[in-house]
Scaffold this motif. Sequence first.
Motif, short mmCIF file in Angstrom:
data_model
loop_
_atom_site.label_atom_id
_atom_site.label_comp_id
_atom_site.label_asym_id
_atom_site.label_seq_id
_atom_site.Cartn_x
_atom_site.Cartn_y
_atom_site.Cartn_z
N LEU A 192 0.72 -1.20 -0.17
CA LEU A 192 0.15 0.08 0.09
C LEU A 192 0.91 1.17 0.06
N SER A 193 2.04 1.32 0.55
CA SER A 193 2.83 2.39 0.85
C SER A 193 3.47 2.55 -0.49
N ARG A 194 4.03 1.53 -1.34
CA ARG A 194 4.57 1.71 -2.63
C ARG A 194 3.73 2.10 -3.68
N TYR A 195 2.23 1.65 -3.41
CA TYR A 195 1.46 2.10 -4.36
C TYR A 195 0.92 3.73 -4.18
N PHE A 210 4.71 -4.93 -10.73
CA PHE A 210 3.64 -4.51 -9.61
C PHE A 210 3.27 -3.34 -10.15
N LEU A 211 3.95 -2.33 -10.56
CA LEU A 211 3.52 -0.95 -10.97
C LEU A 211 2.40 -0.96 -11.99
N ALA A 212 2.63 -2.09 -13.00
CA ALA A 212 1.84 -2.34 -14.01
C ALA A 212 0.70 -3.08 -13.87
N SER A 259 1.17 -9.32 -3.15
CA SER A 259 1.32 -8.61 -4.28
C SER A 259 2.62 -8.06 -4.64
N LEU A 260 3.42 -8.06 -3.64
CA LEU A 260 4.83 -7.33 -4.11
C LEU A 260 5.73 -8.24 -3.07
#
Length: 250
Positions: A136-139, A196-198, A212-213
């Motif tokens: 969630l933080s990276r998102y 993950f970004l895509a 997710s990551l």
Amino acid sequence: MPVYTSEALILRTYKLGEADRIVVFLTRDRGKKRGVAKGARRVRSRYVGALEPMTRADVAYYEREQRDLVRLNYVETLRSPLSGASGMSAEALGHVGYFAELIDEWAPEAHADERLYRLGSSVVDAIGGGAAVGPLSRYFEYWLLRLQGVYPSFACAACGGSTRTGATMPPREDVLLCRECAPAGGSSLSVAALQFLAGPAAQPPDRLTADSLTEQASHELETVHRRLLNLHLEKELKSARVLREMRQAR
Ligand SMILES: [Zn+2]
């Protein structure tokens, strides 16, 4: 005195005098405001529990001519990040503070930014619903940087080629290079980080789980995002430092 009502995110508070607090909040429609919450430090205050960072609330406030500080009339909690079923870990609480500080740093005073509001709001809902805080933080960092228009392009900045097989942000530069063009050193993003970004990061954040990551990909993204944030904010956030220290203490 004109009175305004809006949905808002509470970002931070600080003490004012004996009994009051100043509340910094991001309204959906009129940007960031600072307001006085009278009596907010009293035990029986009507603001009890409503002023935690990242609380989403209905607020009403008066604006006074020629004054930057507004006066809060009420704050009614719609969603608290503390409302998660199992209570909240120290780690999740630390992240809530981090999200609030990042929004506070990026949001200009009194300038409406509906997309930033929606990003903050979706993250409160996701954290309240038990989404994994690491992904969630990276998102959140990814979208915050994108909304500000400072996320680098995924096309190689040197040759224009694809970075699908891995990207590198060279030292002291905020661009991404492909594997062929990358110099030694710099911060790398592996295929897993880029995927993950895509993928998951392009979906609503309430679907983010620990799966997710990977830890490694999360670390790569965190490094690149921190470099971008520090570069554009020209400082390191206090809450980001606290999170790192918490992790090192584990
Ligand atoms: Zn290249």
